[in-house]
Design a protein around this motif. Structure first.
Motif, PDB file in Angstrom:
ATOM      1  N   UNK A   1     -20.591  -5.152  20.457  1.00  0.00           N
ATOM      2  CA  UNK A   1     -20.401  -6.185  19.424  1.00  0.00           C
ATOM      3  C   UNK A   1     -18.913  -6.401  19.132  1.00  0.00           C
ATOM      4  N   UNK A   2     -18.155  -5.309  19.099  1.00  0.00           N
ATOM      5  CA  UNK A   2     -16.715  -5.415  18.820  1.00  0.00           C
ATOM      6  C   UNK A   2     -15.982  -6.081  19.982  1.00  0.00           C
ATOM      7  N   UNK A   3     -16.351  -5.714  21.190  1.00  0.00           N
ATOM      8  CA  UNK A   3     -15.700  -6.273  22.374  1.00  0.00           C
ATOM      9  C   UNK A   3     -15.960  -7.779  22.456  1.00  0.00           C
ATOM     10  N   UNK A   4     -17.228  -8.151  22.249  1.00  0.00           N
ATOM     11  CA  UNK A   4     -17.596  -9.568  22.340  1.00  0.00           C
ATOM     12  C   UNK A   4     -16.878 -10.386  21.274  1.00  0.00           C
ATOM     13  N   UNK A   5     -16.758  -9.818  20.053  1.00  0.00           N
ATOM     14  CA  UNK A   5     -16.102 -10.540  18.971  1.00  0.00           C
ATOM     15  C   UNK A   5     -14.608 -10.703  19.242  1.00  0.00           C
ATOM     16  N   UNK A   6     -13.965  -9.661  19.764  1.00  0.00           N
ATOM     17  CA  UNK A   6     -12.539  -9.794  20.071  1.00  0.00           C
ATOM     18  C   UNK A   6     -12.321 -10.891  21.104  1.00  0.00           C
ATOM     19  N   UNK A   7     -13.144 -10.900  22.151  1.00  0.00           N
ATOM     20  CA  UNK A   7     -13.005 -11.936  23.170  1.00  0.00           C
ATOM     21  C   UNK A   7     -13.149 -13.328  22.550  1.00  0.00           C
ATOM     22  N   UNK A   8     -14.123 -13.470  21.652  1.00  0.00           N
ATOM     23  CA  UNK A   8     -14.359 -14.765  21.002  1.00  0.00           C
ATOM     24  C   UNK A   8     -13.181 -15.173  20.124  1.00  0.00           C
ATOM     25  N   UNK A   9     -12.657 -14.221  19.360  1.00  0.00           N
ATOM     26  CA  UNK A   9     -11.505 -14.517  18.494  1.00  0.00           C
ATOM     27  C   UNK A   9     -10.341 -15.034  19.330  1.00  0.00           C
ATOM     28  N   UNK A  10     -10.027 -14.345  20.411  1.00  0.00           N
ATOM     29  CA  UNK A  10      -8.909 -14.761  21.255  1.00  0.00           C
ATOM     30  C   UNK A  10      -9.159 -16.134  21.874  1.00  0.00           C
ATOM     31  N   UNK A  11     -10.406 -16.381  22.235  1.00  0.00           N
ATOM     32  CA  UNK A  11     -10.774 -17.663  22.843  1.00  0.00           C
ATOM     33  C   UNK A  11     -10.583 -18.805  21.836  1.00  0.00           C
TER      34      UNK A  11
ATOM     35  N   UNK B   1     -16.734  -1.406   5.160  1.00  0.00           N
ATOM     36  CA  UNK B   1     -15.377  -0.858   5.139  1.00  0.00           C
ATOM     37  C   UNK B   1     -15.032   0.001   6.342  1.00  0.00           C
ATOM     38  N   UNK B   2     -15.817  -0.115   7.403  1.00  0.00           N
ATOM     39  CA  UNK B   2     -15.547   0.709   8.591  1.00  0.00           C
ATOM     40  C   UNK B   2     -14.739  -0.076   9.614  1.00  0.00           C
ATOM     41  N   UNK B   3     -14.287   0.649  10.646  1.00  0.00           N
ATOM     42  CA  UNK B   3     -13.421   0.021  11.640  1.00  0.00           C
ATOM     43  C   UNK B   3     -14.169  -0.869  12.626  1.00  0.00           C
ATOM     44  N   UNK B   4     -15.464  -0.557  12.822  1.00  0.00           N
ATOM     45  CA  UNK B   4     -16.233  -1.261  13.849  1.00  0.00           C
ATOM     46  C   UNK B   4     -17.439  -1.936  13.220  1.00  0.00           C
ATOM     47  N   UNK B   5     -17.991  -2.908  13.924  1.00  0.00           N
ATOM     48  CA  UNK B   5     -19.075  -3.702  13.339  1.00  0.00           C
ATOM     49  C   UNK B   5     -20.339  -2.883  13.074  1.00  0.00           C
ATOM     50  N   UNK B   6     -20.681  -1.989  14.005  1.00  0.00           N
ATOM     51  CA  UNK B   6     -21.975  -1.295  13.914  1.00  0.00           C
ATOM     52  C   UNK B   6     -21.816   0.210  14.069  1.00  0.00           C
ATOM     53  N   UNK B   7     -22.393   0.942  13.130  1.00  0.00           N
ATOM     54  CA  UNK B   7     -22.531   2.387  13.302  1.00  0.00           C
ATOM     55  C   UNK B   7     -21.234   3.156  13.344  1.00  0.00           C
TER      56      UNK B   7
ATOM     57  N   UNK C   1     -10.752  -9.658   9.673  1.00  0.00           N
ATOM     58  CA  UNK C   1     -10.845  -9.963  11.106  1.00  0.00           C
ATOM     59  C   UNK C   1      -9.467  -9.867  11.760  1.00  0.00           C
ATOM     60  N   UNK C   2      -8.437 -10.235  11.006  1.00  0.00           N
ATOM     61  CA  UNK C   2      -7.072 -10.089  11.553  1.00  0.00           C
ATOM     62  C   UNK C   2      -6.796  -8.625  11.860  1.00  0.00           C
ATOM     63  N   UNK C   3      -7.131  -7.773  10.900  1.00  0.00           N
ATOM     64  CA  UNK C   3      -6.904  -6.337  11.092  1.00  0.00           C
ATOM     65  C   UNK C   3      -7.788  -5.809  12.213  1.00  0.00           C
ATOM     66  N   UNK C   4      -9.032  -6.292  12.262  1.00  0.00           N
ATOM     67  CA  UNK C   4      -9.976  -5.918  13.326  1.00  0.00           C
ATOM     68  C   UNK C   4      -9.384  -6.266  14.685  1.00  0.00           C
TER      69      UNK C   4
ATOM     70  N   UNK D   1     -29.184  -1.133  17.804  1.00  0.00           N
ATOM     71  CA  UNK D   1     -29.186  -2.030  18.950  1.00  0.00           C
ATOM     72  C   UNK D   1     -29.557  -3.447  18.549  1.00  0.00           C
ATOM     73  N   UNK D   2     -30.491  -3.601  17.634  1.00  0.00           N
ATOM     74  CA  UNK D   2     -30.873  -4.963  17.242  1.00  0.00           C
ATOM     75  C   UNK D   2     -29.722  -5.651  16.511  1.00  0.00           C
ATOM     76  N   UNK D   3     -28.950  -4.885  15.765  1.00  0.00           N
ATOM     77  CA  UNK D   3     -27.788  -5.486  15.101  1.00  0.00           C
ATOM     78  C   UNK D   3     -26.751  -5.915  16.140  1.00  0.00           C
ATOM     79  N   UNK D   4     -26.506  -5.052  17.118  1.00  0.00           N
ATOM     80  CA  UNK D   4     -25.570  -5.417  18.182  1.00  0.00           C
ATOM     81  C   UNK D   4     -26.077  -6.658  18.924  1.00  0.00           C
ATOM     82  N   UNK D   5     -27.369  -6.716  19.181  1.00  0.00           N
ATOM     83  CA  UNK D   5     -27.945  -7.893  19.850  1.00  0.00           C
ATOM     84  C   UNK D   5     -27.752  -9.164  19.016  1.00  0.00           C
ATOM     85  N   UNK D   6     -27.982  -9.064  17.700  1.00  0.00           N
ATOM     86  CA  UNK D   6     -27.820 -10.245  16.844  1.00  0.00           C
ATOM     87  C   UNK D   6     -26.367 -10.714  16.876  1.00  0.00           C
ATOM     88  N   UNK D   7     -25.444  -9.771  16.722  1.00  0.00           N
ATOM     89  CA  UNK D   7     -24.035 -10.163  16.649  1.00  0.00           C
ATOM     90  C   UNK D   7     -23.544 -10.714  17.988  1.00  0.00           C
ATOM     91  N   UNK D   8     -23.858 -10.022  19.087  1.00  0.00           N
ATOM     92  CA  UNK D   8     -23.363 -10.499  20.383  1.00  0.00           C
ATOM     93  C   UNK D   8     -24.008 -11.826  20.758  1.00  0.00           C
TER      94      UNK D   8
END
Lengths: 222, 189
Positions: free
Chosen positions: A156-166, A144-150, A181-184, A89-96
């Motif tokens: 964290x993944x949802x927030x990052x996708x929104x930011x990338x598109x923005x 090397x995993x598909x998602x940022x955390x765990x 990030x392109x593949x993500x 959770x703390x990692x998700x908090x840092x990233x978001x």
């Protein structure tokens, strides 16, 4: 049977958009009251549901929740997008929180005078390329995993996708140095609930235009 | 035995102060490494200690945590100051986000250009009196309990006390019409 969450905001993205993304990602149907007039907004203010007199407001589970991050954290926990333990959770908090730091100046820019607006957007694109996107590229590279955390889809993944598109809306080639990030972006966009949200006819809102800016300024009297 | 948390920041309040309050309220001893020069900040950046090149950074439980909110959330959870369930946490979050908005205005005052300062101070006073203090007074009045959430001390109460002290430094008269906040202010944990 639980009522659908109800969102109260202006008819645009602003601070409510990240909340719409999270609900959509969870496959949760929601209702919206979109303020077109000052009277509509004042009515909600007057009946005491806005703790600090501000929107976003989300009515959910018997609560009138305001404050964007409070709402996002509640939804993330409720829909299991918040990691499996405190360390995740703390990692998700840092990233978001980092991602939101990137996004907020972009959200504010339409309401600024032209010079500040241009400088603000240029600064945001630069920060995306030099401060934020390299961090996420490296995280994805390291595990090397598909998602940022765990190894699991999270806020964290949802927030990052929104930011990338923005950011891409301002600079289409911003991911050119970030292959992971392109593949993500492609991978998260193809998750069925996200894919649905990205299609026309969803409750995703349009980028702010001058009409939207005038409407908000009018309603908030700024 | 675990080492003490170590805080990396400038020798001043800024965005680290709420973290200091929370650790202190939890009875946790901590160390501080103050940045005294641009070189100090560069060193931290260059050795990869700052995820987004920024402080605050707190070394705790084998991690180098950044982003004030993430740090506060972690400490509050770890030391049981974050409510008993997700609904209490939502209320706590809502209250502290409002507090953070006001605190941010006060925190940034020293960086305000002199010709804008009076206007900023006036805005802080207006928001305190018309938006933030009424909200917290209303919450305390609505349940009549000593603490903001769940009849138990939480990070919301700690952050409120911090805020009341900071507002007092701007203008001690602002709390005059808020009897329940006066009690909180005087109670100091």
């Amino acid at each position: 049977m639980a009522a659908k969450p109800k969102l109260y905001y202006f008819p645009g993205r602003g601070r409510m958009e990240s909340i719409r993304w999270l609900l959509a990602a969870a496959g949760v149907e929601f209702e919206e009251e979109l303020f077109e007039t000052r009277e509509q907004y004042e009515k909600v203010q007057k009946d005491g549901r806005l703790l600090f007199g501000q929107v976003p407001l989300v009515e959910i589970d018997g609560m009138a929740l305001t404050q964007t991050r409070a709402i996002l954290s509640y939804l993330a926990a409720k829909y299991d997008f918040y990691g499996k333990d405190l360390k995740e959770r703390v990692r998700i908090d840092m990233y978001t929180d980092g991602t939101l730091d990137l996004m907020f100046p972009i959200m504010a820019s339409p309401f600024q005078p032209p010079k500040e607006k241009e400088e603000g957007l240029a600064s945001a694109v630069k920060k995306a390329k030099t401060r934020y996107f390299p961090v996420y590229e490296k995280i994805l590279k390291n595990h090397g995993e598909d998602f940022l955390v765990g190894n699991k889809f999270s806020w964290a993944d949802i927030q990052l996708l929104e930011a990338i598109l923005m950011v891409e809306e301002m600079n289409a080639s911003v991911l050119s140095d970030f292959p992971l990030l392109k593949a993500f972006k492609a991978r998260i966009s193809s998750i069925p609930t996200i894919k649905k949200f990205l299609q026309p006819g969803s409750q995703r809102k349009q980028p702010p235009d001058s009409h939207y800016v005038e409407l908000v300024k009018n309603i908030l009297q700024i | 035995m675990a080492g003490k948390p170590k805080l990396h920041y400038f020798n001043g309040r800024g965005r680290m102060e709420s973290i200091r309050w929370l650790l202190a309220a939890a009875g946790v001893e901590f160390e501080e490494k103050f940045l005294e020069s641009a070189e100090d900040l560069d060193r931290l950046r260059n050795d990869g200690s700052l995820m987004f090149q920024q402080v605050p950074m707190v070394e705790i439980d084998g991690m180098k945590l950044v982003q004030t909110r993430a740090i506060l959330n972690y400490i509050a959870s770890k030391y049981n100051l974050y409510g008993k369930d997700v609904k209490e946490r939502a209320l706590i979050d809502m209250y502290i986000e409002g507090m953070t908005d006001l605190n941010e205005m006060i925190l940034l005052l020293p960086l305000t250009p002199p010709d804008q300062k009076d206007a900023k101070v006036a805005l802080i006073k207006e928001r305190t009196t018309n938006r933030y203090f009424p909200a917290f007074e209303k919450v305390l009045k609505s349940h009549g309990q000593d603490y903001l959430v769940g009849n138990r001390l939480s990070r919301a109460d700690i952050q409120l006390v911090e805020l009341l002290y900071e507002v007092e430094e701007v203008d001690p008269s602002l709390i005059a019409n808020f009897p329940l906040l006066k009690v909180t202010h005087g109670s100091l944990l």
